[in-house]
Design a protein around this motif. Structure first.
Motif, PDB file in Angstrom:
ATOM      1  N   SER A   8      28.453  -6.083 144.167  1.00  0.00           N
ATOM      2  CA  SER A   8      29.014  -7.313 143.594  1.00  0.00           C
ATOM      3  C   SER A   8      28.727  -7.385 142.103  1.00  0.00           C
ATOM      4  CB  SER A   8      28.412  -8.538 144.286  1.00  0.00           C
ATOM      5  OG  SER A   8      29.348  -9.087 145.174  1.00  0.00           O
ATOM      6  N   LEU A   9      27.528  -6.943 141.732  1.00  0.00           N
ATOM      7  CA  LEU A   9      27.174  -6.929 140.317  1.00  0.00           C
ATOM      8  C   LEU A   9      28.089  -5.989 139.545  1.00  0.00           C
ATOM      9  CD1 LEU A   9      25.225  -7.735 138.031  1.00  0.00           C
ATOM     10  CD2 LEU A   9      23.875  -5.709 138.632  1.00  0.00           C
ATOM     11  N   THR A  10      28.229  -4.756 140.053  1.00  0.00           N
ATOM     12  CA  THR A  10      29.064  -3.798 139.319  1.00  0.00           C
ATOM     13  C   THR A  10      30.499  -4.287 139.255  1.00  0.00           C
ATOM     14  OG1 THR A  10      29.371  -2.547 141.353  1.00  0.00           O
ATOM     15  CG2 THR A  10      27.648  -1.784 139.867  1.00  0.00           C
ATOM     16  N   MET A  11      30.962  -4.966 140.328  1.00  0.00           N
ATOM     17  CA  MET A  11      32.325  -5.492 140.322  1.00  0.00           C
ATOM     18  C   MET A  11      32.474  -6.557 139.235  1.00  0.00           C
ATOM     19  SD  MET A  11      35.189  -5.098 141.993  1.00  0.00           S
ATOM     20  CE  MET A  11      36.440  -5.594 140.821  1.00  0.00           C
ATOM     21  N   ALA A  12      31.477  -7.439 139.175  1.00  0.00           N
ATOM     22  CA  ALA A  12      31.550  -8.497 138.165  1.00  0.00           C
ATOM     23  C   ALA A  12      31.561  -7.904 136.768  1.00  0.00           C
ATOM     24  CB  ALA A  12      30.364  -9.447 138.339  1.00  0.00           C
ATOM     25  N   LEU A  13      30.727  -6.863 136.557  1.00  0.00           N
ATOM     26  CA  LEU A  13      30.711  -6.209 135.243  1.00  0.00           C
ATOM     27  C   LEU A  13      32.059  -5.547 134.975  1.00  0.00           C
ATOM     28  CD1 LEU A  13      27.106  -4.735 135.384  1.00  0.00           C
ATOM     29  CD2 LEU A  13      27.945  -6.569 133.894  1.00  0.00           C
ATOM     30  N   GLY A  14      32.646  -5.010 136.025  1.00  0.00           N
ATOM     31  CA  GLY A  14      33.962  -4.386 135.874  1.00  0.00           C
ATOM     32  C   GLY A  14      34.996  -5.407 135.414  1.00  0.00           C
ATOM     33  N   VAL A  15      34.991  -6.581 136.029  1.00  0.00           N
ATOM     34  CA  VAL A  15      35.952  -7.617 135.647  1.00  0.00           C
ATOM     35  C   VAL A  15      35.750  -8.003 134.186  1.00  0.00           C
ATOM     36  CG1 VAL A  15      36.675 -10.002 136.071  1.00  0.00           C
ATOM     37  CG2 VAL A  15      36.177  -8.488 137.998  1.00  0.00           C
TER      38      VAL A  15
ATOM     39  N   PHE B  31      32.632   1.145 136.144  1.00  0.00           N
ATOM     40  CA  PHE B  31      32.178   0.146 137.110  1.00  0.00           C
ATOM     41  C   PHE B  31      32.993   0.176 138.401  1.00  0.00           C
ATOM     42  CE2 PHE B  31      30.197  -2.017 133.356  1.00  0.00           C
ATOM     43  CZ  PHE B  31      28.900  -1.862 133.814  1.00  0.00           C
ATOM     44  N   LEU B  32      34.284   0.474 138.250  1.00  0.00           N
ATOM     45  CA  LEU B  32      35.091   0.579 139.475  1.00  0.00           C
ATOM     46  C   LEU B  32      34.570   1.724 140.342  1.00  0.00           C
ATOM     47  CD1 LEU B  32      38.769  -0.043 138.294  1.00  0.00           C
ATOM     48  CD2 LEU B  32      37.339  -1.497 139.732  1.00  0.00           C
ATOM     49  N   VAL B  33      34.275   2.870 139.688  1.00  0.00           N
ATOM     50  CA  VAL B  33      33.768   4.021 140.440  1.00  0.00           C
ATOM     51  C   VAL B  33      32.467   3.653 141.132  1.00  0.00           C
ATOM     52  CG1 VAL B  33      32.811   6.330 140.259  1.00  0.00           C
ATOM     53  CG2 VAL B  33      34.900   5.743 139.025  1.00  0.00           C
ATOM     54  N   LEU B  34      31.570   2.983 140.390  1.00  0.00           N
ATOM     55  CA  LEU B  34      30.283   2.593 140.976  1.00  0.00           C
ATOM     56  C   LEU B  34      30.488   1.685 142.185  1.00  0.00           C
ATOM     57  CD1 LEU B  34      27.904   1.929 137.962  1.00  0.00           C
ATOM     58  CD2 LEU B  34      27.614   3.591 139.825  1.00  0.00           C
ATOM     59  N   THR B  35      31.360   0.700 142.027  1.00  0.00           N
ATOM     60  CA  THR B  35      31.601  -0.242 143.119  1.00  0.00           C
ATOM     61  C   THR B  35      32.140   0.489 144.346  1.00  0.00           C
ATOM     62  OG1 THR B  35      32.225  -1.790 141.392  1.00  0.00           O
ATOM     63  CG2 THR B  35      32.627  -2.472 143.652  1.00  0.00           C
ATOM     64  N   ILE B  36      33.099   1.400 144.084  1.00  0.00           N
ATOM     65  CA  ILE B  36      33.674   2.148 145.203  1.00  0.00           C
ATOM     66  C   ILE B  36      32.589   2.942 145.916  1.00  0.00           C
ATOM     67  CG2 ILE B  36      35.187   4.081 145.787  1.00  0.00           C
ATOM     68  CD1 ILE B  36      37.090   3.075 143.615  1.00  0.00           C
ATOM     69  N   LEU B  37      31.722   3.603 145.126  1.00  0.00           N
ATOM     70  CA  LEU B  37      30.676   4.423 145.742  1.00  0.00           C
ATOM     71  C   LEU B  37      29.739   3.560 146.586  1.00  0.00           C
ATOM     72  CD1 LEU B  37      29.791   7.010 142.966  1.00  0.00           C
ATOM     73  CD2 LEU B  37      31.048   7.341 145.119  1.00  0.00           C
ATOM     74  N   LEU B  38      29.323   2.422 146.013  1.00  0.00           N
ATOM     75  CA  LEU B  38      28.424   1.534 146.762  1.00  0.00           C
ATOM     76  C   LEU B  38      29.096   1.070 148.050  1.00  0.00           C
ATOM     77  CD1 LEU B  38      26.949  -0.489 143.785  1.00  0.00           C
ATOM     78  CD2 LEU B  38      25.648   0.943 145.370  1.00  0.00           C
ATOM     79  N   GLY B  39      30.369   0.703 147.949  1.00  0.00           N
ATOM     80  CA  GLY B  39      31.107   0.242 149.124  1.00  0.00           C
ATOM     81  C   GLY B  39      31.187   1.324 150.184  1.00  0.00           C
ATOM     82  N   LEU B  40      31.510   2.536 149.733  1.00  0.00           N
ATOM     83  CA  LEU B  40      31.638   3.637 150.689  1.00  0.00           C
ATOM     84  C   LEU B  40      30.298   3.925 151.360  1.00  0.00           C
ATOM     85  CD1 LEU B  40      34.074   6.145 148.969  1.00  0.00           C
ATOM     86  CD2 LEU B  40      34.485   4.712 150.974  1.00  0.00           C
ATOM     87  N   THR B  41      29.215   3.867 150.558  1.00  0.00           N
ATOM     88  CA  THR B  41      27.893   4.110 151.148  1.00  0.00           C
ATOM     89  C   THR B  41      27.612   3.075 152.234  1.00  0.00           C
ATOM     90  OG1 THR B  41      27.275   4.661 148.903  1.00  0.00           O
ATOM     91  CG2 THR B  41      25.520   4.658 150.547  1.00  0.00           C
ATOM     92  N   PHE B  42      27.947   1.825 151.919  1.00  0.00           N
ATOM     93  CA  PHE B  42      27.749   0.763 152.906  1.00  0.00           C
ATOM     94  C   PHE B  42      28.469   1.105 154.209  1.00  0.00           C
ATOM     95  CE2 PHE B  42      29.253  -2.915 155.171  1.00  0.00           C
ATOM     96  CZ  PHE B  42      28.145  -3.725 155.252  1.00  0.00           C
TER      97      PHE B  42
END
Lengths: 217, 314, 540
Positions: A79-86, A100-111
């Motif tokens: 959520s943090l990386t997404m907010a920074l992305g926005v 930040f999009l890449v980071l968010t995607i990676l975190l999501g996929l890991t989840f």
């Protein structure tokens, strides 16, 4: 139309402001339907939790709180990386946005990976999948099964929302590389951000409801 | 009756007349308002019909006094109806304490009715005139609904639960009962007759019918057959004497009333509520006892004496 | 009416701007999507209607004249599912709402035109699932899918039907979302909330219900599917579930859904009554807020479907009181419509006859609702023909009359053609008479104790059943007449002109049929809704 219409402006709208307001209201309304959708599930869950508390307690004890906590942390970070992305998108910083999009995607996929690959897999091996191989011996077997029905269904629907979210972010990433966003046009990133935060919040409710009932031994 | 054409079913129970009176009141109110609306529309539509093609009538924005009036008048009327109807409902919902209990089991697509004396009927229910009868009902499969129009009573019959219904017949005769809740292919055939008899005729009918022993006797046999006696008769499990309707202390400190639902749960899911001072050693009897047998055991427990508290209340 | 800026009907309009199947199937024009919906809901109405005709024919004899009980059960299930989810719910919102919402707010299209097209495809996919369920052997659970009958005992294609309803739900969510955003954000300059036509207030209230109610139905049906597939006990008590929970969840949506069906009709009637009496609506804000009040209360009354299910007495009392409360805003509407006629200039063209028919039948249907809100009488009337009669007075006498009235009113705008008014008035009369003959006897049947969903019945109910069936055949004819003259008018009807009724409202400021972009210039609104007093006052 006397003035020149921006390329980002769809033809049914008068100006970019109107378009922006319309799409964010649309997103909020959509999230309202999502809340009602999960609300029905939460209501059903609460009813049975009240009816069969010992079974739900026993079922919850079979879940791995630590893995759940790790996943919660992952989602909060995303959520943090997404907010920074926005934020990067509104400022027109394309590189940062992509990162930040890449980071968010990676975190999501890991989840999702941990959820399905570790937790679900483990539960399956333990014969806790109702309707497939459920074999729990104990005083409240029926109630424990019911708990796992809700567990799989709720986390499953949530994981589906995560997968949809990751796909949307992937499209946004591609659009970022194509140079589609600028300080004029960051609406889609903002909307995707709203959706992503919503999915996180649902998890914030799911985690205590499913993992933290009663005491863990 | 209206020119020999029925507008309401027979009034054959103590509560039927009260319901009919409310029904008449509602009908009168309906006719009154429908009449007013229809007549006003007709009057306006004719009186103010368009006479010239391009006429422009004077415009009226509305009227606050009128709005208040036609908000307040319906409001008063619905409040009156609500109070009347609800008090009638509450009065009708409570069975008299002295009611005779008849057990009802619904299954696709028949009704099985069981008198306490042991007489069992299918799709037919004989009852004595003027005596309150309480039906304790459950279903073996889907949701059914027991509906006797002449008595103005109806209640869903839900699997896994006991629901109750009571009536006191006021007129000898034979009256339909129906399954009111759609329950599958032969739903429409799931109906029968209530036969209301003079008390002496009823006694004669009862003694002339084949009996399998009373419900309580059958329960007592099950009590031995399923070895309930080895614990509940020896102090290893809670005793049954004067159990029904009493306050039971549970292990977690709470108390429950030992009503039908509690006893049923304790037989099928013994681990759900553990009585204080006893070990959770009882096995489940789910799948071993039929709905009918559970009812027989309940009848047996009730026959061992009931606490003062009225049992089976809502 | 303003004839100033109107182009001749021979010009380019949304119908002839493009030709070919592709131009229809890929259109994002809200007016074309409205016509796609018009075609599809008519198709489903005919199927659902055919099932109803078969049922009424069957019930002429106590032993059943036509069908096996199992087939009869499939008929009423199909009739219910199709009429509720595939006709009544989409009818006015998706056909007239789609066509009119952008025009009434003075916009070129809805806020999300592609989403709008998507909603039609979603509707069609849901419809195909349901049709498959019907063709491949039918469903016999009733439209209510009560558990555990639907999850454990029923043999039919419950899954396909439930999935169809589930999918179609998303179509109404998307439609509602589009309307809410459009009404909030795309109103023309000067068009304040209290200048909106009451149709939009009604559509807005409806959309709120669609958005907040439908997801709950969706999740409920998913749970049913889950239980049926994996045999896990969510609703079946034999497996540890609670069948009453299903009823709570189901009615949490399905009672508000009743207002999804009736509110838009109320909106239509407000438009018709004002136009054909050339009067401003009596008590604008009362009519507008009563729509909102109905939408809000609608979410709080679901428990009145469960008065005999063993629900606690206190819950029963609360739900009964709240259900009575619905009567107040409904009464306010009826009184205000009636008062609108006062000192008006009333003409009896076909749409007005439908509107007046609506007011009468809705009044009867609404008042008989009190019998069912009242606990003591509902015990006797629950699940009898009285309930059937009551909700058909609301859904057919109300919602469908309003739909037909609206269709007759806006048909010239949609097609640019006039239909024969004489035939239209005749059909309105036939429908009114046929309707009452069909459903009035059912009130009496219900009080006499005839349960609903009975394929066979005791003989003493026969006379009333025969009356009802006779009425149904008249009603069926009444519905077919408009179908014929509407189709006729597309080809042979005289050109309508931009505003054949002399009506107020932005949609009448455009040519008939309107051009694809609706308005050449963004209109600016300077007057209240229904300004029939100012003769030539118009919108610039």
């Amino acid at each position: 139309m006397s003035e020149v219409r921006s390329a980002a402006l769809a033809e049914q709208f008068e100006d970019l402001d109107q378009q922006h307001e319309a799409s964010s209201l649309g997103m909020w309304v959509f999230l309202a339907t999502e809340i009602m959708f999960f609300g029905g599930l939460f209501a059903g869950y609460s009813v049975y939790r009240g009816l069969y508390f010992p079974g739900f307690d026993a079922g919850s004890a079979l879940l791995n709180v630590k893995v759940g906590a790790l996943n919660t942390a992952l989602l909060l970070c995303s959520s943090l990386t997404m907010a920074l992305g926005v934020r990067a998108a509104t400022l027109g910083k394309r590189r940062e946005l992509a990162t930040f999009l890449v980071l968010t995607i990676l975190l999501g996929l890991t989840f999702v990976g941990i959820k399905l690959g570790v937790e679900w897999h483990h539960d399956y091996l333990e014969h806790l999948a109702p309707g497939i191989n459920f074999a729990y011996e104990g005083p409240n077997a029926r109630a424990v099964e019911l708990f796992f029905v809700f567990y799989f269904f709720m986390t499953g629907v949530h994981a589906l929302h995560m997968v949809v979210g990751v796909s949307i972010l992937a499209v946004l990433l591609w659009m970022t590389f194509r140079g589609r966003f600028g300080p004029e046009r960051y609406n889609p990133v903002e909307m995707a951000g709203l959706y992503w935060h919503f999915v996180d919040i649902i998890w914030i409710f799911l985690y205590p409801l499913l993992y933290l009932i009663g005491a863990h031994h | 009756m209206w020119f020999g054409f029925p507008l309401r079913p027979e009034q054959a129970s103590t509560i039927a007349q009260g319901i009919d009176h409310l029904y008449y009141f509602l009908t009168a109110m309906d006719l009154f308002f429908t009449g007013i609306i229809f007549l006003t529309i007709f009057y306006f539509a004719i009186r103010y019909r368009r006479r010239k093609k391009d006429e422009t009538p004077a415009q009226i924005e509305g009227s606050l006094p009128l709005e208040v009036a036609w908000t307040a008048i319906p409001l008063v009327l619905v409040v009156v109806t609500f109070v009347w109807s609800s008090s009638l409902f509450i009065r009708n919902a409570r069975p008299p304490t002295a009611a005779t209990e008849v057990f009802v089991i619904g299954k696709q697509w028949m009704w099985q009715l069981q008198h306490p004396e042991g007489v069992r009927e299918i799709d037919e229910l004989h009852v004595p005139l003027g005596r309150p009868i309480k039906l304790t009902m459950t279903s073996e499969d889907v949701i059914h609904d027991f509906f006797i129009p002449a008595f103005r009573v109806k209640k869903d019959v839900v699997p896994g639960q006991y629901s109750t219904l009571w009536f006191q017949a006021t007129k000898p005769g034979s009256y339909h009962f129906f399954c009111g809740q759609y329950c599958g292919v032969s739903h429409a055939l799931m109906r029968g007759e209530v036969i209301v008899m003079q008390p002496q005729d009823y006694e004669r009918w009862l003694s002339g019918s084949k009996k399998a022993g009373t419900m309580a006797d059958a329960g007592a046999r099950l009590y031995e057959q399923y070895a309930c006696i080895t614990c509940h008769g020896t102090g290893k499990g809670p005793p049954f004497v004067n159990l029904y309707g009493s306050q039971v202390k549970l292990q977690d400190g709470s108390t429950v009333v030992a009503d039908d639902a509690y006893l049923r749960e304790s037989i099928l899911v013994p681990s759900a509520k553990i009585v204080a001072g006893y070990e959770p050693i009882m096995p489940t009897f789910k799948g071993q006892l039929s709905e009918e047998q559970i009812l027989q055991i309940l009848a047996y427990i009730k026959s061992l004496g009931a606490a003062e508290r009225k049992a089976g209340q809502e | 009416m303003s004839t100033t800026a109107v182009a001749p009907t021979t010009g380019v309009n949304y119908l002839n701007a493009q030709y070919g199947i592709r131009s229809w199937l890929l259109t994002t024009d809200h007016k074309r999507i409205a016509l796609l919906y018009l075609g599809s809901v008519t198709f489903f109405f005919l199927i659902g209607g055919a099932a109803a005709v078969l049922m009424r024919l069957h019930l002429i004899e106590p032993q059943g004249a036509l069908l096996e009980p199992a087939t009869y059960n499939k008929m009423f299930s199909m009739h219910g599912i199709i009429m509720v989810f595939f006709f009544l719910i989409p009818s006015i919102p998706a056909v007239m709402g789609n066509f009119l919402v952008p025009m009434m707010v003075g916009a070129r299209d809805l806020a999300f035109p592609r989403l709008n097209l998507l909603s039609w495809y979603v509707y069609i996919v849901g419809g195909l699932f349901t049709l498959y369920a019907v063709v491949a052997g039918g469903v016999d659970t009733g439209w209510t899918f009560y558990t555990p009958l639907s999850t454990t005992y029923a043999n039919g294609n419950v899954m396909a039907a439930a999935l169809g309803v589930f999918i179609t739900g998303f179509s109404s969510i998307l439609t509602g979302l589009n309307f809410v955003v459009t009404i909030h954000k795309m109103r023309a300059p000067g068009l304040t909330w209290f200048r909106l036509p009451l149709f939009l207030w009604a559509i807005y209230a409806t959309s709120i219900i669609m958005i907040l109610g439908t997801p709950v139905l969706a999740i409920t049906l998913l749970l049913v599917a889950l239980e049926r597939t994996f045999h896990v006990g969510i609703f079946d008590p034999a497996l540890g579930g609670d069948p009453i929970l299903f009823q709570h969840l189901f009615w949490f949506y399905s009672h508000p859904a009743v207002y999804i069906m009736i509110l838009p009709s109320m909106g239509v009637v407000s438009e018709l009554v004002t136009c054909f009496s050339r009067k401003r609506i009596f008590g604008y804000s009362f009519v507008a807020f009563s729509s909102v009040a109905i939408a809000v209360i609608s979410f709080l009354v679901w428990g009145h479907h469960m008065f005999v299910s063993g629900q606690s007495v206190y819950a029963g009392l609360v739900f009964s009181a709240l259900s009575f409360a619905v009567a107040i805003p409904s009464a306010i509407k009826v009184f205000n419509w009636t008062a609108t006629l006062y000192k008006g200039s009333v003409s009896y063209q076909a749409p007005m006859l439908y509107a007046l028919g609506f007011i009468g039948l809705f009044t009867m249907g609404g008042l008989t609702g009190l019998f069912l809100a009242s606990l003591a009488t509902d015990i006797h009337l629950h699940d009898t023909y009285f309930v059937i009669a009551h909700f058909h007075y609301i859904m057919v006498g109300g919602a469908l009359m309003g739909y037909l009235g609206g269709l007759h009113f806006w048909w010239p705008k949609m097609t640019g053609r006039l239909y024969p008014d004489g035939w239209a008035r005749f059909s309105a009369l036939v429908i009114f008479i046929g309707f009452n003959l069909t459903f009035f006897p059912q009130y009496i049947l219900g009080y006499l104790g005839m349960p609903r969903r009975y394929a066979v019945y005791p003989e003493e109910f026969q006379v009333l059943n025969v009356m009802s069936s006779a009425g149904a055949s008249i009603l069926a004819v009444g519905y077919l007449i408009p179908l014929v003259y509407f189709i006729w008018s597309i080809r042979y009807g005289p050109p309508a002109g931009p505003n054949p009724w002399g009506a107020k409202g932005l949609e009448w400021e455009t040519p008939s049929p309107p051009p694809t972009e609706n308005f050449e210039e963004v209109p600016v609104v300077e007057e209240e809704a229904y300004a029939y007093g100012e003769k030539e006052a118009h919108v610039v």
